[in-house]
Design an enzyme around this catalytic site. Structure first.
Site, PDB file in Angstrom:
ATOM      1  N   SER A 248       0.710  -1.621  -0.079  1.00  0.00           N
ATOM      2  CA  SER A 248      -0.177   0.019   0.167  1.00  0.00           C
ATOM      3  C   SER A 248       0.955   1.032   0.092  1.00  0.00           C
ATOM      4  O   SER A 248       2.167   1.120   1.189  1.00  0.00           O
ATOM      5  CB  SER A 248      -0.797   0.486   1.193  1.00  0.00           C
ATOM      6  OG  SER A 248       0.086   0.404   2.267  1.00  0.00           O
ATOM      7  N   ASP A 249       0.075   2.422  -1.013  1.00  0.00           N
ATOM      8  CA  ASP A 249       1.246   3.461  -0.567  1.00  0.00           C
ATOM      9  C   ASP A 249       0.790   3.792   1.055  1.00  0.00           C
ATOM     10  O   ASP A 249      -0.438   2.918   2.089  1.00  0.00           O
ATOM     11  CB  ASP A 249       0.288   5.084  -1.138  1.00  0.00           C
ATOM     12  CG  ASP A 249       1.503   5.857  -1.616  1.00  0.00           C
ATOM     13  OD1 ASP A 249       2.478   5.512  -0.536  1.00  0.00           O
ATOM     14  OD2 ASP A 249       1.095   6.496  -2.504  1.00  0.00           O
ATOM     15  N   TRP A 250       1.574   4.758   2.078  1.00  0.00           N
ATOM     16  CA  TRP A 250       2.275   4.826   3.141  1.00  0.00           C
ATOM     17  C   TRP A 250       0.674   5.184   3.647  1.00  0.00           C
ATOM     18  O   TRP A 250       0.204   6.500   3.482  1.00  0.00           O
ATOM     19  CB  TRP A 250       3.161   5.720   3.292  1.00  0.00           C
ATOM     20  CG  TRP A 250       3.725   4.798   3.881  1.00  0.00           C
ATOM     21  CD1 TRP A 250       4.750   5.090   4.967  1.00  0.00           C
ATOM     22  CD2 TRP A 250       4.700   3.489   2.489  1.00  0.00           C
ATOM     23  NE1 TRP A 250       6.331   4.145   4.753  1.00  0.00           N
ATOM     24  CE2 TRP A 250       5.940   3.276   3.451  1.00  0.00           C
ATOM     25  CE3 TRP A 250       5.054   3.459   1.500  1.00  0.00           C
ATOM     26  CZ2 TRP A 250       6.859   2.202   3.078  1.00  0.00           C
ATOM     27  CZ3 TRP A 250       5.045   2.367   1.694  1.00  0.00           C
ATOM     28  CH2 TRP A 250       6.442   1.672   2.012  1.00  0.00           C
ATOM     29  N   GLY A 251       0.183   4.932   4.409  1.00  0.00           N
ATOM     30  CA  GLY A 251      -1.665   4.909   4.868  1.00  0.00           C
ATOM     31  C   GLY A 251      -2.683   4.890   4.466  1.00  0.00           C
ATOM     32  O   GLY A 251      -3.424   5.102   4.154  1.00  0.00           O
ATOM     33  N   GLY A 252      -2.280   4.280   3.286  1.00  0.00           N
ATOM     34  CA  GLY A 252      -3.625   4.192   1.879  1.00  0.00           C
ATOM     35  C   GLY A 252      -4.284   2.600   1.674  1.00  0.00           C
ATOM     36  O   GLY A 252      -4.722   2.348   1.351  1.00  0.00           O
TER      37      GLY A 252
END
Length: 798
Positions: free
Chosen positions: A230-234
């Site tokens: 995932s993208d960071w926090g995604g």
């Protein structure tokens, strides 16, 4: 399906397996020494490593280890040089292994749907074929050193505003032809070992849990065998993500992600067999890349050699945009006045998660010009970054300009103009710079503008200057590279990766970008960038693929067969130079709408003065195909195709036709029902026409009046809770302050665009999902009930 690491996985408990699917911290994965599982380190690095020395944070707020700052992807794309991209990849990986980095989070290859996207400087192109080829080259270079590349952000990620709370509403054909083709090339030709999912939803489903994208397309169709992060926090629903093809949730979320997966397995929403498969795929990359980093971690890379490579890259990426009366190259001894703050404080890279701590002091024009053949008679600052025009500085610059034969004005976009987390609202350069250029042309006719920017700008002063040279964001060695081009030591060969429209209002997505509320509707369909401008014959400042040289070239003798095109290029000038020939294909059809031409190949050709070469550009599986939603697969329409070879998207120098026996005789579209898509006039697509293209009901993306956990913090303005409104107000004030200071506040921007549930994904377990739900209640005006739930959730937090 047999597992490569079945013995290890069989020893692990369900909880341990679940722990492996979330990060240990911001940049590292969980390790289990008892099972022989090492920790894997991921690091930002599209144009240089950002390996943080101390406590990690995804925004780059804490210092990172020194690394070579190469030109950004938007710069390198202008070289159209796949071999050069591979060299950059090798160098990035050589630095990564010395820092113990297993996965480089890049390259970025999102399509430049609009010139206003704040992160365009990180992306290659407005064309998916061009972007994919450059990305695949980077990936091959990176992975040749035993570590993994991670192309991003998959997919249809086109805006920074509310990037975590945005639904890309896009028809399947457009999605496949424009927004996934680049990734397809990166996976199939680059053999990427990992891929990063984007923050946004795609047609109502978050990218990180979208089985159509992650399983049907990525794995089943393309044969991807790496891991998805995932993208960071995604990450939204981690268990659902794992079920549908995602692997690693980053950064660490404390025990939240573990609980999600364990509960999903126990209640039957996720089978342990699927979890084991995902874990095996993740372990394959962790263990395969571990040896490379263990062997060289703590050693040193060749700082000087990489600096020289950065200069070479910058030289190939410079684009000569105007050269009236051949004012360039400047002859030795030319008396020049240098004007512009960028000459002493260069803009050489972007802002955000890609920010590099350069291994060598970044070059600047004033520090390098003494080593050139030019005679600098004066320097003036000319303007203050991000400030209104300063009359004193302007007058001093005008006086200095009178003393020189030639004036070099260094201008472009400042730091606050383009940044991760922040979209532009216009295509203008700062007004003080535009005014400066105008004023200087009144006192000296020989003005050359040298631009630094990561994306397209308007040029109201175009007619009044004699030369324009664009260095984009040229990295730590960009100043000497630019001087080498200006003085003729290097013959410019770069060609634009994007169209420069006359005005922002001319862009095809003007009415659709950015999303006004939750839905970002891609009503322009295939007509992005040059696909639109060439189809409707819209005048542009510079077309896609445009770039001048200090020499000239002649194309001739086009021959076409089923394998591709062959033609001759001759250098008709007096010096050695490099030309970038571009292959375009088009077809007129009554049942398949298309742009008038689309890029299907390119070749970079270097020629001595007077030399001729035979050039071959081959056809491939993407040359004639279109995505047919009737069969949910790629098809080729039978008929005549126009084959075009040009020096840019508007200038076709050699053309002929080729009959292709396809897989279908016609398409599914009815010209009379959607004439706008057949003639390219897509700037005011109504609901009925878009619904016909989309193939289903258009989702209602308007605010519901109630704040949800997946709504962005910037939407708290619409909520009923006073605390939410106050928080929103504070962020707005902080953004105004950063705008006034001229530097983006990345922490504020991240919070501004982050959904409420993001706090449960980005705080290492300090905020749980239950606490985020309570905060959402408070944002909707349920202060007492929400506070009670928040206290209860805080007490039970583990």
């Amino acid at each position: 399906m047999s597992l490569k690491y079945e013995k290890i996985i069989n020893q692990m408990t369900l909880e341990e397996k679940a722990r492996m699917m979330s990060g240990k911290n911001t940049w590292e994965t969980v390790d289990f020494p008892q099972y022989g599982i090492p920790s894997m380190t991921l690091s930002d690095g599209p144009h240089g490593l950002r390996r943080q020395a101390g406590a990690g944070d995804h925004l780059g707020l804490n210092a990172s280890l020194p690394a070579t700052c190469f030109p950004t992807a938007a710069s390198v794309a202008n070289s159209w040089d796949e071999k050069l991209g591979e060299e950059i990849g090798v160098a990035l990986a050589e630095e990564a292994v010395t820092m113990g980095v297993n996965v480089i989070l890049g390259p970025g290859l999102n399509i430049k749907r609009s010139p206003l996207c704040g992160r365009n400087f990180e992306y290659f192109s407005e064309d998916p074929y061009h972007a994919g080829k450059m990305a695949a080259a980077y990936i091959r270079g990176i992975q040749s050193q035993g570590i993994a590349a991670c192309p991003k952000h998959f997919a249809a990620n086109s805006q920074e505003l509310r990037r975590m709370a945005n639904d890309s509403v896009v028809d399947e054909r457009t999605f496949r032809e424009l927004y996934t083709t680049g990734f397809e090339i990166a996976v199939k030709e680059g053999k990427a070992k990992s891929i990063m999912s984007s923050y946004n939803e795609v047609n109502g489903i978050y990218a990180n849990e979208n089985s159509h994208m992650l399983q049907e397309i990525l794995v089943d169709e393309w044969g991807f065998d790496g891991f998805v992060v995932s993208d960071w926090g995604g990450s939204n629903d981690h268990a659902l993500g794992v079920k549908n093809g995602s692997h690693l949730e980053m950064p660490g979320t404390g025990k939240s992600g573990v609980h999600d997966i364990v509960e999903a397995v126990k209640n039957g929403n996720l089978t342990e067999e699927v979890l084991d498969q995902r874990l095996d795929e993740l372990l394959s990359v962790i263990i395969d890349t571990h040896q490379a980093t263990e062997e060289k971690k703590g050693t040193a890379f060749n700082v000087e050699a990489h600096h020289e490579l950065a200069r070479k890259v910058a030289e190939e990426s410079v684009v000569l945009l105007k050269n009236e009366d051949n004012i360039l190259p400047l002859r030795p001894g030319t008396k020049v006045t240098v004007i512009g703050d960028f000459a002493q404080n260069p803009r050489y890279q972007g802002a955000g998660s890609s920010l590099v701590n350069p291994a060598k002091q970044p070059e600047f024009i004033l520090g390098e010009i003494g080593s050139s053949s030019l005679e600098m008679v004066a320097f003036e600052q000319g303007y203050r970054r991000n400030k209104k025009s300063d009359e004193k500085l302007l007058n001093q610059a005008k006086e200095a300009a009178k003393k020189a034969e030639v004036v070099l004005i260094f201008a472009g976009l400042d730091e606050i103009s383009e940044s991760e987390g922040l979209d532009r609202t216009h295509m203008n350069m700062p007004q003080a710079q535009n005014m400066l250029i105008d004023e200087i042309t009144t006192v000296n006719p020989n003005v050359i503008v040298v631009l630094s920017a990561g994306s397209a700008v308007e040029m109201p002063w175009y007619s009044y200057v004699r030369g324009i040279v664009h260095g984009y964001l040229g990295g730590q060695a960009g100043a000497s590279a630019m001087l080498n081009v200006l003085t003729g030591k290097v013959c410019p060969s770069g060609k634009l990766n994007e169209t420069y429209p006359m005005h922002c209002e001319d862009t095809p997505v003007q009415h659709y970008y950015p999303s006004k509320e939750r839905s970002s509707e891609y009503r322009e369909a295939l007509y992005v960038g040059y696909r639109y401008y060439t189809t409707v014959d819209k005048k542009v400042r510079f077309p896609f693929g445009f770039g001048l040289s200090y020499t000239t070239f002649k194309y001739s003798d086009l021959k076409i067969d089923e394998s591709g095109v062959t033609f001759q290029i001759r250098n008709t000038g007096k010096i050695k130079g490099t030309e970038i020939a571009q292959l375009y294909v088009g077809r007129k059809s009554d049942t398949v709408f298309r742009p008038v031409r689309e890029l299907k190949g390119f070749a970079r050709v270097t020629l001595e003065a007077g030399e001729s070469k035979t050039v071959h550009i081959g056809f491939d599986d993407k040359t004639f195909r279109f995505y047919d939603t009737r069969t949910d697969t790629w098809e080729i329409e039978t008929g005549d195709y126009e084959i075009m070879v040009g020096c840019d998207a508007q200038t076709m120098l050699l053309t002929d036709k080729l009959y292709v026996a396809g897989t279908v005789k016609e398409g599914r579209y009815e010209k009379e029902k959607m004439p706008e898509y057949f003639n390219g006039q897509i700037r005011a697509i109504d609901n009925d026409t878009f619904r016909l293209l989309y193939g289903r009901e258009i989702p209602d993306g308007s605010w519901s009046g109630e704040i949800r956990m997946n709504d962005a913090v910037c939407q708290l303005y619409y909520g009923k809770g006073i605390l939410g409104k106050l928080f929103y107000g504070v962020l707005r004030i902080l953004l105004k302050i950063s705008e006034w200071q001229g530097k983006p506040n990345l922490n504020v921007l991240f919070n501004y665009n982050m959904p409420i549930r993001g706090y449960a994904k980005m705080t290492g377990g300090f905020v749980t999902m239950e606490m985020a739900r309570a905060l959402t209640e408070m944002a909707n005006g349920h202060r007492i009930k929400g506070t009670a739930h928040l206290i209860k959730a805080t007490v039970k937090r583990d």
